[in-house]
Design an enzyme around this catalytic site. Structure first.
Site, mmCIF file in Angstrom:
data_model
loop_
_atom_site.group_PDB
_atom_site.id
_atom_site.type_symbol
_atom_site.label_atom_id
_atom_site.label_comp_id
_atom_site.label_asym_id
_atom_site.label_seq_id
_atom_site.Cartn_x
_atom_site.Cartn_y
_atom_site.Cartn_z
ATOM 1 N N THR A 115 0.820 -1.219 0.000
ATOM 2 C CA THR A 115 0.000 0.000 0.000
ATOM 3 C C THR A 115 0.849 1.262 0.000
ATOM 4 O OG1 THR A 115 -1.889 -1.037 1.042
ATOM 5 C CG2 THR A 115 -1.654 1.310 1.420
ATOM 6 N N THR A 164 -0.649 -20.899 20.614
ATOM 7 C CA THR A 164 -2.017 -20.538 20.989
ATOM 8 C C THR A 164 -2.673 -19.720 19.888
ATOM 9 O OG1 THR A 164 -3.425 -19.372 22.546
ATOM 10 C CG2 THR A 164 -1.185 -18.524 22.312
ATOM 11 N N GLN A 165 -3.959 -19.958 19.684
ATOM 12 C CA GLN A 165 -4.685 -19.137 18.706
ATOM 13 C C GLN A 165 -5.215 -17.859 19.366
ATOM 14 O OE1 GLN A 165 -9.009 -20.926 18.164
ATOM 15 N NE2 GLN A 165 -7.528 -22.450 17.579
ATOM 16 N N SER A 208 1.759 -7.542 -1.017
ATOM 17 C CA SER A 208 2.510 -8.512 -0.221
ATOM 18 C C SER A 208 1.822 -9.875 -0.163
ATOM 19 C CB SER A 208 2.780 -7.986 1.184
ATOM 20 O OG SER A 208 1.620 -8.006 1.968
HETATM 21 N N1 ASP Z 1 -2.636 -5.670 0.345
HETATM 22 C C1 ASP Z 1 -1.614 -4.738 0.777
HETATM 23 C C2 ASP Z 1 -0.322 -5.498 0.856
HETATM 24 O O1 ASP Z 1 -0.105 -6.210 1.787
HETATM 25 C C3 ASP Z 1 -2.001 -4.149 2.085
HETATM 26 C C4 ASP Z 1 -1.037 -3.149 2.646
HETATM 27 O O2 ASP Z 1 0.079 -2.980 2.210
HETATM 28 O O3 ASP Z 1 -1.410 -2.503 3.639
HETATM 29 O O4 ASP Z 1 0.485 -5.372 -0.023
#
Ligand code: ASP
Length: 512
Positions: A27, A305-306, A85
């Site tokens: 982002t 742990t979750q 990502s």
């Molecule tokens: N979908 C984006 C990513 O992980 C979300 C972000 O960067 O905040 O690349």
């Protein structure tokens, strides 16, 4: 790889000093795909454009005059194809590790611009892949990019991360590890989790305090900083095992066959079991059997742990004792992201067999766990059987892991007898443990060699093969030393009393 240009791109204007900024997209580097429509889906822009639109990175303005918004030190760049990502994984982690390896000594530190969705995985993976790191490696990103938003978190995150990556310039301590900077705080990378999908406080490390906080000044917590390993110690690990999966328990998993499908897959090498609470799972035999089948063929299974925080305490409840019986190791308070990547890195090392991976998985390797579990297996000729006629077993003298000079710090020390069974004819039975008891010395409860005395109920015949636990924390100092022998002694006059076990180990839980 010696030439970082071989993968990704190395900016031809790079000077080889200051900070190396590694740009992967996310982002922070994204803009609306349709310039006419600010609401169109965002895509990550190429590095050159990102740099042009980020004033702090440029020493001069387009007309060649000094840029008053420049950060004040040289920022070189290396970049990949810009991506969300969600499309970053082990192959990209290897690329990043290699770039850091090849440039390690030339820069004061490294900043990786990365999407927030998988940042915790990348940070965790890199922490295990870069042992001996002597420089700060800081991942950061944003919830709102500065590229098209006057109100954003990108500028602060980027500038603060760059400052922390150049300690000499910023007069902050060198923090020689992989971290995440987000919304004012610098977090240990393998402790951090994405906790907010939209807020600026997207990252937190629930079980570990921030390493530094950036307010009017950047304040690092000196008590949390790891010592610098010094030059020449970086050993990059780039072999990662891909056949590792997390499995989250949920009410109903015990009713179906999906879990068995995963655990019986012959490709599986490691599994992170996201258990309830302090490490509990459904105790239906089909669930436990599937786990046992997997660990018996060498799959390394680690319980985490979750819950958002707290730690796994295998053995606290009946429902988690069974995990130990099934060969599962504890992740204590490791995050699921760190557990997964730790297993990928350890299992990727061909020099380590499954038992060694299981042993190391429970130890704190680079700050990912608050406690390390140090397990010493005790050799024995086969199943041991004690009864009124032969009431003692002495394990050969040895050094117990995790106790060296630090016995006083041990939070819990426990002897585990695996697949243990205890029977009596109704008479009294006590089990005593001694340190360095001579063969002719009486197994006397008044002896100063006594490590502990325990009663045990006869084993339920419906549940054979359980692990028997003996908590001996208060006597940890008696087992510390180079060669100490442990003796198990039955005290009984019941001719039907029997204690048997198949294997034994001592586990020390010690702060990392
Ligand atoms: N979908 C984006 C990513 O992980 C979300 C972000 O960067 O905040 O690349």
């Amino acid at each position: 790889m010696n030439d970082p240009r071989a993968a990704g791109r190395f900016d031809p204007d790079n000077r080889g000093e200051g900070v190396l900024l590694i740009y992967t997209g996310g982002t922070i580097g994204s803009m609306p795909s349709d310039p006419e429509d600010p609401d169109s889906p965002r895509v990550a822009i190429p590095w050159e454009e990102f740099r042009r639109r980020t004033p702090a990175l440029n020493r001069t303005l387009a007309d060649g005059s000094p840029n008053p918004s420049w950060i004040g030190f040289n920022v070189d760049a290396w970049w990949t194809e810009p991506r969300d990502s969600c499309n970053v994984g082990p192959a990209e982690w290897v690329e990043l590790a290699r770039v850091i390896e090849s440039c390690h000594d030339r820069y004061q530190g490294f900043v990786i611009l990365h999407g927030t969705d998988t940042m915790a995985y990348t940070a965790s993976a890199l922490s295990f892949m870069l042992p001996g790191l002597d420089r700060p490696v800081i991942l950061t990103g944003a919830q709102r990019s500065h590229l098209f938003n006057a109100r954003n978190d990108a500028t602060q995150n980027l500038i603060s991360a760059l400052m922390l990556a150049n300690p000499g310039f910023s007069r902050v301590p060198v923090i020689p590890e992989v971290t995440i900077f987000f919304n004012r705080t610098l977090l240990r990378g393998n402790r951090a989790r994405k906790v907010n999908a939209t807020g600026y406080d997207a990252y937190q490390s629930p079980s570990f305090p921030p390493l530094a906080v950036a307010g009017e000044r950047i304040e690092a917590d000196p008590l949390l900083l790891r010592p610098r390993p010094g030059p020449g110690r970086l050993r990059v690990r780039t072999a990662l095992e891909p056949n590792v999966v997390p499995v989250s328990f949920f009410p109903g998993i015990q009713d179906g066959k999906l879990l068995e499908g995963i655990l019986d897959d012959p490709r599986l090498r490691g599994v992170v079991l996201l258990a309830y609470g302090a490490g509990n799972i459904p105790t239906r035999p089909s669930v436990l059997e599937a786990i046992r089948r997997a660990t018996a063929r060498g799959v390394v299974a680690m319980a985490v742990t979750q819950c958002g925080g707290g730690r796994v305490e295998l053995g606290m409840y009946e429902t988690s004792v069974k995990l130990i019986d099934a060969g599962v190791v504890t992740g204590v308070d490791i995050t699921p992201e760190a557990a997964l990547t730790k297993l990928m890195v350890l299992l990727g090392d061909d020099d380590l067999g499954p038992a060694e991976v299981a042993r190391l998985a429970q130890q704190n390797l680079c700050g990912e766990m608050s406690l390390g579990v140090y397990v010493t297996r005790l050799e024995q000729p086969g199943t041991v059987r004690l009864d009124a006629a032969r009431p003692r077993h002495r394990f050969a003298a040895r050094r117990f892991e995790g106790l060296d000079g630090r016995a006083g710090e041990v939070e819990e020390l426990v002897l585990r007898l695996r697949k243990a069974e205890c029977r009596t004819g109704g008479g009294r039975l006590a089990i005593r443990l001694f340190a360095d008891l001579g063969p002719d010395e009486p197994a006397d409860p008044g002896s100063d060699r006594l490590v502990g005395e325990f009663g045990r109920r006869p084993t339920d015949p419906a549940e054979p093969g359980r692990t028997m636990f003996f908590v001996i924390t208060r006597a940890a100092h008696k087992l510390a030393g180079d060669r100490v022998s442990l003796t198990v002694a039955l005290d009984t006059d019941d001719p039907a009393a029997v204690l048997t076990w198949e294997s034994a180990e001592v586990a020390a839980f010690r702060p990392a």
